[in-house]
Design a protein around this motif. Structure first.
Motif, PDB file in Angstrom:
ATOM      1  N   CYS A   1       0.713  -1.312   0.088  1.00 47.61           N
ATOM      2  CA  CYS A   1      -0.083  -0.033  -0.029  1.00 47.61           C
ATOM      3  C   CYS A   1       0.844   1.133   0.131  1.00 47.61           C
ATOM      4  N   HIS A   2       0.354   2.394  -0.802  1.00 50.21           N
ATOM      5  CA  HIS A   2       1.125   3.201  -0.679  1.00 50.21           C
ATOM      6  C   HIS A   2       0.982   4.080   0.683  1.00 50.21           C
ATOM      7  N   SER A   3       1.968   4.771   1.081  1.00 49.72           N
ATOM      8  CA  SER A   3       2.035   5.554   2.288  1.00 49.72           C
ATOM      9  C   SER A   3       2.165   6.995   1.942  1.00 49.72           C
ATOM     10  N   ILE A   4       1.600   7.887   2.927  1.00 49.26           N
ATOM     11  CA  ILE A   4       1.813   9.422   2.787  1.00 49.26           C
ATOM     12  C   ILE A   4       3.123   9.635   3.347  1.00 49.26           C
ATOM     13  N   VAL A   5       4.084  10.234   2.541  1.00 52.56           N
ATOM     14  CA  VAL A   5       5.471  10.514   2.716  1.00 52.56           C
ATOM     15  C   VAL A   5       5.863  11.892   2.331  1.00 52.56           C
ATOM     16  N   ALA A   6       6.090  12.772   3.382  1.00 52.85           N
ATOM     17  CA  ALA A   6       6.126  14.126   3.185  1.00 52.85           C
ATOM     18  C   ALA A   6       7.591  14.570   2.798  1.00 52.85           C
ATOM     19  N   GLY A   7       7.943  14.039   1.830  1.00 48.34           N
ATOM     20  CA  GLY A   7       9.313  14.290   0.954  1.00 48.34           C
ATOM     21  C   GLY A   7      10.244  13.469   1.456  1.00 48.34           C
ATOM     22  N   GLU A   8      11.608  13.600   0.837  1.00 54.67           N
ATOM     23  CA  GLU A   8      12.677  12.669   0.983  1.00 54.67           C
ATOM     24  C   GLU A   8      13.221  12.761   2.364  1.00 54.67           C
ATOM     25  N   GLY A   9      13.173  13.694   3.222  1.00 50.56           N
ATOM     26  CA  GLY A   9      13.808  13.741   4.691  1.00 50.56           C
ATOM     27  C   GLY A   9      12.647  12.940   5.485  1.00 50.56           C
ATOM     28  N   HIS A  10      11.516  12.808   5.458  1.00 53.54           N
ATOM     29  CA  HIS A  10      10.550  12.103   6.003  1.00 53.54           C
ATOM     30  C   HIS A  10      10.682  10.581   5.532  1.00 53.54           C
ATOM     31  N   ALA A  11      10.998  10.334   4.337  1.00 49.67           N
ATOM     32  CA  ALA A  11      11.223   9.078   3.825  1.00 49.67           C
ATOM     33  C   ALA A  11      12.334   8.331   4.681  1.00 49.67           C
ATOM     34  N   ASP A  12      13.469   9.142   4.569  1.00 54.20           N
ATOM     35  CA  ASP A  12      14.581   8.644   5.411  1.00 54.20           C
ATOM     36  C   ASP A  12      14.223   8.524   6.842  1.00 54.20           C
ATOM     37  N   ALA A  13      13.400   9.248   7.271  1.00 56.42           N
ATOM     38  CA  ALA A  13      13.256   9.205   8.967  1.00 56.42           C
ATOM     39  C   ALA A  13      12.370   7.645   8.897  1.00 56.42           C
ATOM     40  N   ILE A  14      11.520   7.529   8.013  1.00 56.76           N
ATOM     41  CA  ILE A  14      10.804   6.424   8.210  1.00 56.76           C
ATOM     42  C   ILE A  14      11.496   5.157   7.832  1.00 56.76           C
ATOM     43  N   ILE A  15      12.287   5.314   6.968  1.00 54.93           N
ATOM     44  CA  ILE A  15      13.485   4.053   6.880  1.00 54.93           C
ATOM     45  C   ILE A  15      14.423   4.154   8.089  1.00 54.93           C
ATOM     46  N   ALA A  16      14.727   4.903   8.723  1.00 55.24           N
ATOM     47  CA  ALA A  16      15.599   4.826  10.077  1.00 55.24           C
ATOM     48  C   ALA A  16      14.633   4.186  11.100  1.00 55.24           C
ATOM     49  N   GLN A  17      13.459   4.546  11.227  1.00 58.88           N
ATOM     50  CA  GLN A  17      12.422   3.878  12.238  1.00 58.88           C
ATOM     51  C   GLN A  17      12.225   2.258  11.830  1.00 58.88           C
ATOM     52  N   LEU A  18      12.168   1.939  10.407  1.00 56.95           N
ATOM     53  CA  LEU A  18      11.982   0.573  10.113  1.00 56.95           C
ATOM     54  C   LEU A  18      13.209  -0.143  10.244  1.00 56.95           C
ATOM     55  N   ASN A  19      14.470   0.483  10.296  1.00 54.45           N
ATOM     56  CA  ASN A  19      15.673  -0.306  10.263  1.00 54.45           C
ATOM     57  C   ASN A  19      15.744  -0.371  11.813  1.00 54.45           C
ATOM     58  N   SER A  20      15.442   0.323  12.920  1.00 54.93           N
ATOM     59  CA  SER A  20      15.324   0.171  14.233  1.00 54.93           C
ATOM     60  C   SER A  20      14.517  -0.883  14.383  1.00 54.93           C
ATOM     61  N   TYR A  21      13.489  -1.204  13.638  1.00 55.55           N
ATOM     62  CA  TYR A  21      12.698  -2.456  14.108  1.00 55.55           C
ATOM     63  C   TYR A  21      13.423  -3.781  13.811  1.00 55.55           C
ATOM     64  N   LYS A  22      14.048  -3.609  12.792  1.00 50.92           N
ATOM     65  CA  LYS A  22      15.001  -4.937  12.256  1.00 50.92           C
ATOM     66  C   LYS A  22      16.125  -4.998  13.249  1.00 50.92           C
TER      67      LYS A  22
END
Length: 99
Positions: free
Chosen positions: A6-27
């Motif tokens: 599913c597409h997500s609401i991503v508020a720009g590249e910085g926000h994408a990077d923040a989401i990626i960081a959060q997801l990596n913390s889950y891993k």
């Protein structure tokens, strides 16, 4: 929302990077199951899928000159994804002067 298909609401590249960081913390924490309030229970494999999606979203945005081109390319690349209204919002964030 995680949403591996599913597409997500991503508020720009910085926000994408923040989401990626959060997801990596889950891993890093070794979570086996992620329960979000907006989607189905997901696994670390789903986390990897979403990270790849976000990285591709950033790449596509860098290659596009306007939001319509961006949306078309994302829809082509992720044709099976739901949540096109979220993609519309994401396009507005990546291309705010293109409204």
């Amino acid at each position: 929302m995680l949403g591996h298909d599913c597409h997500s609401i991503v508020a720009g590249e910085g926000h994408a990077d923040a989401i990626i960081a959060q997801l990596n913390s889950y891993k890093q924490k070794g979570y086996k199951l992620i329960l979000s309030s907006h989607y189905t229970p997901e696994t670390l494999e789903d986390v990897d899928t979403k990270i790849a999606y976000l990285e591709e979203l950033k790449k596509i945005a860098r290659e596009c000159s306007n939001k319509e081109e961006f949306k078309d390319r994302v829809k082509e690349r992720f044709s099976e994804y739901s949540g096109l209204n979220y993609l519309d919002m994401t396009a507005d964030f990546f291309f705010p002067s293109n409204k």
